[in-house]
Design a protein around this motif. Structure first.
Motif, mmCIF file in Angstrom:
data_model
loop_
_atom_site.group_PDB
_atom_site.id
_atom_site.type_symbol
_atom_site.label_atom_id
_atom_site.label_comp_id
_atom_site.label_asym_id
_atom_site.label_seq_id
_atom_site.Cartn_x
_atom_site.Cartn_y
_atom_site.Cartn_z
ATOM 1 N N UNK A 1 0.853 -1.180 0.000
ATOM 2 C CA UNK A 1 0.000 0.000 0.000
ATOM 3 C C UNK A 1 0.895 1.238 0.000
ATOM 4 N N UNK A 2 0.482 2.254 -0.743
ATOM 5 C CA UNK A 2 1.205 3.522 -0.748
ATOM 6 C C UNK A 2 0.370 4.582 -0.049
ATOM 7 N N UNK A 3 1.048 5.618 0.451
ATOM 8 C CA UNK A 3 0.340 6.680 1.159
ATOM 9 C C UNK A 3 1.065 8.002 0.936
ATOM 10 N N UNK A 4 0.347 9.099 1.157
ATOM 11 C CA UNK A 4 0.950 10.429 1.095
ATOM 12 C C UNK A 4 0.104 11.392 1.919
ATOM 13 N N UNK A 5 0.738 12.464 2.371
ATOM 14 C CA UNK A 5 0.043 13.525 3.104
ATOM 15 C C UNK A 5 0.912 14.767 3.092
ATOM 16 N N UNK A 6 0.287 15.919 3.320
ATOM 17 C CA UNK A 6 0.989 17.199 3.423
ATOM 18 C C UNK A 6 0.756 17.773 4.813
ATOM 19 N N UNK A 7 1.774 18.469 5.321
ATOM 20 C CA UNK A 7 1.691 19.097 6.631
ATOM 21 C C UNK A 7 2.305 20.486 6.579
ATOM 22 N N UNK A 8 1.843 21.347 7.465
ATOM 23 C CA UNK A 8 2.465 22.648 7.668
ATOM 24 C C UNK A 8 2.588 22.859 9.163
#
Length: 217
Positions: A136-143
């Motif tokens: 499984x692949x995943x991604x996310x953005x954070x600040x």
């Protein structure tokens, strides 16, 4: 009355399996800023992060010969951060199951494994329909905001990190120094590629039967 009786009893215990990602990629843009209060001046930063990675399908069966049931529907992904008050924004988790199925999942407060990762958040994931897949692949953005330093842990079997900043005076610390660095008056760029052999904890273990210091690196 002199009779003997033998009773066989089976006990069931609930265990939590921890699986670390096969690959972990972190891209960071650090923008510095000076804050003043009276005679004092402090340097702070704003960090824009893109986190991507891949999990192999967990081979939980190899952890024990006495597994009765695996609750694939109760899996979750945890992301740890030392100070959750520093968060400005976190995107949904993009979780891909198979080649064409991508889910957007909201994060929830808490890590659910506070003895291992004290602060952070998690996203519930149902692996029931995907337990036979290869990964499984995943991604996310954070600040996030911060001061003094920016640190990360090499949780991936291979962890690749790139940091770009306008700060011209970096001090590289931690267990592993960057493989490449460029420093100028306009800022710096640093890159790390860290194998899991550089740390002392495995890719898969049972939380209830082993205790590792995951902040050692």
């Amino acid at each position: 009355q002199g009779n003997e009786r033998k009773v066989n009893k089976v006990n069931y215990y609930e265990r939590t399996a921890i699986l670390l990602p096969e690959a972990l990629n972190i891209d960071v843009e650090l923008l510095s800023e000076s804050r003043k209060r009276g005679l004092y001046e402090a340097s702070v930063y704003n960090a824009k992060l893109t986190v991507k990675g891949k999990f192999d399908q967990p081979n939980v069966e190899k952890l024990s010969k006495n597994i009765d049931q695996i609750h694939w529907d109760r899996a979750w992904l945890t992301l740890g951060i030392s100070d959750t008050q520093a968060i400005n924004r976190v995107s949904d988790l993009n979780w891909q199951q198979g080649e064409n199925k991508t889910q957007k999942i909201d994060f929830e407060p808490g890590t659910k494994i506070v003895k291992t990762i004290a602060n952070g958040f998690h996203a519930p994931i149902d692996l029931t329909t995907s337990k036979d897949q290869t990964g499984h692949t995943f991604s996310l953005d954070m600040n996030i905001n911060g001061s003094k330093g920016f640190y990360f842990s090499p949780f991936g079997k291979t962890t690749d990190v790139t940091i770009k900043s306008d700060w011209p005076h970096p001090s590289f610390q931690g267990s592993v120094l960057p493989d490449k660095r460029q420093i100028s008056e306009e800022g710096f760029t640093a890159k790390w590629s860290i194998p899991n052999l550089a740390r002392n904890y495995p890719q898969l273990w049972t939380l209830n039967s082993a205790n590792f210091d995951i902040n050692e690196s």
